[in-house]
Motif scaffolding. Structure first.
Motif, PDB file in Angstrom:
ATOM      1  N   LEU A   1       0.825  -1.206   0.000  1.00  0.00           N
ATOM      2  CA  LEU A   1       0.000   0.000   0.000  1.00  0.00           C
ATOM      3  C   LEU A   1       0.860   1.257   0.000  1.00  0.00           C
ATOM      4  N   MET A   2       1.966   1.232   0.716  1.00  0.00           N
ATOM      5  CA  MET A   2       2.863   2.380   0.765  1.00  0.00           C
ATOM      6  C   MET A   2       3.487   2.634  -0.607  1.00  0.00           C
TER       7      MET A   2
ATOM      8  N   VAL B   1       2.317   1.669  -3.611  1.00  0.00           N
ATOM      9  CA  VAL B   1       1.282   2.075  -4.556  1.00  0.00           C
ATOM     10  C   VAL B   1       0.875   3.527  -4.319  1.00  0.00           C
ATOM     11  N   SER B   2       0.702   3.924  -3.076  1.00  0.00           N
ATOM     12  CA  SER B   2       0.321   5.306  -2.795  1.00  0.00           C
ATOM     13  C   SER B   2       1.442   6.278  -3.159  1.00  0.00           C
TER      14      SER B   2
ATOM     15  N   LEU C   1       1.208   6.634  -6.996  1.00  0.00           N
ATOM     16  CA  LEU C   1       0.034   7.426  -7.357  1.00  0.00           C
ATOM     17  C   LEU C   1       0.225   8.899  -7.013  1.00  0.00           C
ATOM     18  N   PHE C   2       0.813   9.189  -5.864  1.00  0.00           N
ATOM     19  CA  PHE C   2       1.043  10.570  -5.462  1.00  0.00           C
ATOM     20  C   PHE C   2       1.953  11.283  -6.447  1.00  0.00           C
TER      21      PHE C   2
END
Length: 85
Positions: free
Chosen positions: A15-16, A18-19, A22-23
């Protein structure tokens, strides 16, 4: 009471990552959109010409003498037929 030992586990790391992607992708996309909106003028997208610029290009070729009047008329009518289709 639950104690947290600081281990996020595999899903936390996924999750870290991927975020993070995306950011920064959103930041870069915003910069590109802003830069494109600030660059004004007539721009050709993908090397293609619109019908208006095709007629202009045809008129320039006729003015330079690359094509004669009959060829100019024939191509101009073909372009205008394509616009109507």
């Amino acid at each position: 009471m639950m104690w947290w030992d600081g281990n996020m586990g595999a899903w936390g790391y996924i999750l870290m990552v991927v975020s993070f992607i995306l950011f920064w992708g959103a930041i870069i996309a915003a910069i590109v959109v802003f830069a494109r909106s600030m660059s004004g003028g007539n721009r050709r997208d993908g090397g293609g010409h619109s019908l208006g610029s095709a007629e202009q290009l045809l008129a320039e070729r006729f003015a330079r003498g690359e094509i004669d009047e009959t060829e100019y008329s024939a191509r101009l009518s073909a372009l205008r037929r394509a616009r109507g289709a």
